[in-house]
Design a protein around this motif. Sequence first.
Motif, short mmCIF file in Angstrom:
data_model
loop_
_atom_site.label_atom_id
_atom_site.label_comp_id
_atom_site.label_asym_id
_atom_site.label_seq_id
_atom_site.Cartn_x
_atom_site.Cartn_y
_atom_site.Cartn_z
N VAL A 27 8.96 9.81 10.65
CA VAL A 27 8.35 10.02 9.34
C VAL A 27 6.84 9.81 9.42
O VAL A 27 6.36 8.84 10.02
N VAL A 28 6.11 10.73 8.80
CA VAL A 28 4.69 10.52 8.51
C VAL A 28 4.60 10.36 6.99
O VAL A 28 5.04 11.23 6.23
N GLY A 29 4.07 9.23 6.55
CA GLY A 29 3.90 8.97 5.13
C GLY A 29 2.48 9.25 4.70
O GLY A 29 1.53 9.07 5.49
N LEU A 30 2.32 9.69 3.47
CA LEU A 30 1.00 10.03 2.93
C LEU A 30 0.91 9.52 1.50
O LEU A 30 1.87 9.65 0.73
N ASP A 31 -0.23 8.97 1.13
CA ASP A 31 -0.45 8.54 -0.26
C ASP A 31 -1.94 8.39 -0.49
O ASP A 31 -2.67 7.98 0.40
N SER A 32 -2.38 8.72 -1.71
CA SER A 32 -3.80 8.54 -2.04
C SER A 32 -4.13 7.10 -2.41
O SER A 32 -5.29 6.70 -2.40
N ILE A 33 -3.10 6.32 -2.76
CA ILE A 33 -3.25 4.93 -3.23
C ILE A 33 -4.25 4.88 -4.39
O ILE A 33 -5.21 4.10 -4.37
N ASN A 34 -4.04 5.72 -5.39
CA ASN A 34 -4.96 5.69 -6.54
C ASN A 34 -4.68 4.47 -7.41
O ASN A 34 -3.71 3.73 -7.20
N ASP A 35 -5.56 4.24 -8.38
CA ASP A 35 -5.46 3.02 -9.18
C ASP A 35 -4.84 3.27 -10.55
O ASP A 35 -5.12 2.56 -11.52
N TYR A 36 -3.98 4.28 -10.65
CA TYR A 36 -3.27 4.53 -11.91
C TYR A 36 -2.51 3.29 -12.36
O TYR A 36 -2.46 2.98 -13.55
N PHE A 43 0.24 -1.57 -2.12
CA PHE A 43 0.02 -2.15 -0.79
C PHE A 43 1.18 -3.07 -0.40
O PHE A 43 1.47 -3.23 0.79
N GLY A 44 1.83 -3.66 -1.39
CA GLY A 44 3.02 -4.46 -1.11
C GLY A 44 4.14 -3.62 -0.54
O GLY A 44 4.83 -4.03 0.41
N ARG A 45 4.34 -2.42 -1.09
CA ARG A 45 5.35 -1.51 -0.56
C ARG A 45 4.99 -1.10 0.87
O ARG A 45 5.85 -1.05 1.76
N LEU A 46 3.71 -0.77 1.08
CA LEU A 46 3.28 -0.39 2.43
C LEU A 46 3.51 -1.52 3.42
O LEU A 46 3.96 -1.28 4.55
N ALA A 47 3.21 -2.75 3.01
CA ALA A 47 3.41 -3.90 3.89
C ALA A 47 4.88 -4.04 4.27
O ALA A 47 5.22 -4.38 5.42
N GLU A 48 5.78 -3.75 3.31
CA GLU A 48 7.22 -3.81 3.58
C GLU A 48 7.63 -2.79 4.64
O GLU A 48 8.62 -2.98 5.34
N SER A 49 6.87 -1.70 4.75
CA SER A 49 7.18 -0.69 5.76
C SER A 49 6.29 -0.80 7.00
O SER A 49 6.24 0.11 7.82
N GLY A 50 5.58 -1.94 7.10
CA GLY A 50 4.84 -2.22 8.33
C GLY A 50 3.43 -1.68 8.39
O GLY A 50 2.85 -1.57 9.47
N ILE A 51 2.86 -1.37 7.23
CA ILE A 51 1.48 -0.86 7.17
C ILE A 51 0.60 -1.93 6.51
O ILE A 51 0.76 -2.24 5.33
N ALA A 52 -0.33 -2.50 7.27
CA ALA A 52 -1.17 -3.59 6.77
C ALA A 52 -2.31 -3.04 5.92
O ALA A 52 -2.97 -2.07 6.30
N ARG A 53 -2.55 -3.69 4.80
CA ARG A 53 -3.60 -3.26 3.87
C ARG A 53 -4.96 -3.21 4.55
O ARG A 53 -5.75 -2.27 4.33
#
Length: 350
Positions: A27-36, A43-53
């Motif tokens: 899997v390649v994940g993509l997100d703009s991480i906007n501030d809506y 970032f908490g979800r990303l951390a759960e999947s092993g992506i550090a903020r």
Amino acid sequence: MKILVTGTAGFVGFYTAVKLLEMGHEVVGLDSINDYYDVNLKFGRLAESGIARADVAYGALLQSSKYASYRFVQMKLEDTEQVQALFAAEKFDAVCNLAAQAGVRYSLENPRAYVDANVVGFLNILEACRHNGVTNLSYASSSSVYGLNETMPFSAEHSVNHPVSLYAATKKSNELMAHTYAHLYGIQCTGLRFFTVYGPWGRPDMAPFIFTKAAFNGDTIKVFNHGKMKRDFTYIDDIVEGVVRVILQPCSANADWSGLEPDPSSSSAPYKIYNIGNSDTVALMDFIQAVEAAAGREINKEFMPIQPGDVVATFADVSALERGMGYRPSTPVTEGMRRMVAWYRAFYGV
């Protein structure tokens, strides 16, 4: 397969990526991480999947520390050149587009954000698929497309020509654009109309999260249409199961489709629309009671008129999903909210 999942810092995208990874896909994940909404949750979800903020940088592909076959990139779908470059470099077998500017009420305040992310962004996905040989595309639509339709339960074979929010209009436009590319270029395009998704890691702008937060903070919630609303609340695991089945079973053309009696949910092209909901509509006041029971607290309520862009009820006919995918969502709201409240307590320490 090697699959691009967009919106993986978002609610449904996060769970979908993890499910695919656990099944052995790349899997390649993509997100703009906007501030809506609160980026700390994203970032908490990303951390759960092993992506550090601290490692996230726009346009940089990051390797997950938790999943060997997961990489993530911060990117806007409307960034045409970057999206095209990503597709050209990665050669995806399938694409699941779950990224979008979400929210009905916010579309009243910031309409251009919806056109940028949901229309221009989706066009970039379609064009990138077309020019890079990707023929398996699934994407998120929404129950909001049913708009003024009052025929219950909502069927994907119903007309959706009367949306009541720009958000809904952009989601319907995605379906129309997908059909065009299915017809012209043979891309297998499957759209999923989600019905009020909730659960752990859920969106804080949606009622289940707002009600849960109010229960613990002592806030007063606004109960629109004086509580006379119904929603087909759908637990996240049920949604993701449907999404994954669609990715693994791309649609085909309907050999029986006729332009004389056109079925809006399918086509002579490889195009299909499914509803995915619990198919058990729940009165808003009953749902609030389920939240109160799970939290063990009563919620303060202020009864309000209906908001512009809202619909009074949603109720999914999921028979097509059951026939096509052999699957029907089934988690009751009492169990779903029990799990969501348990997560909320742990994540926010309440």
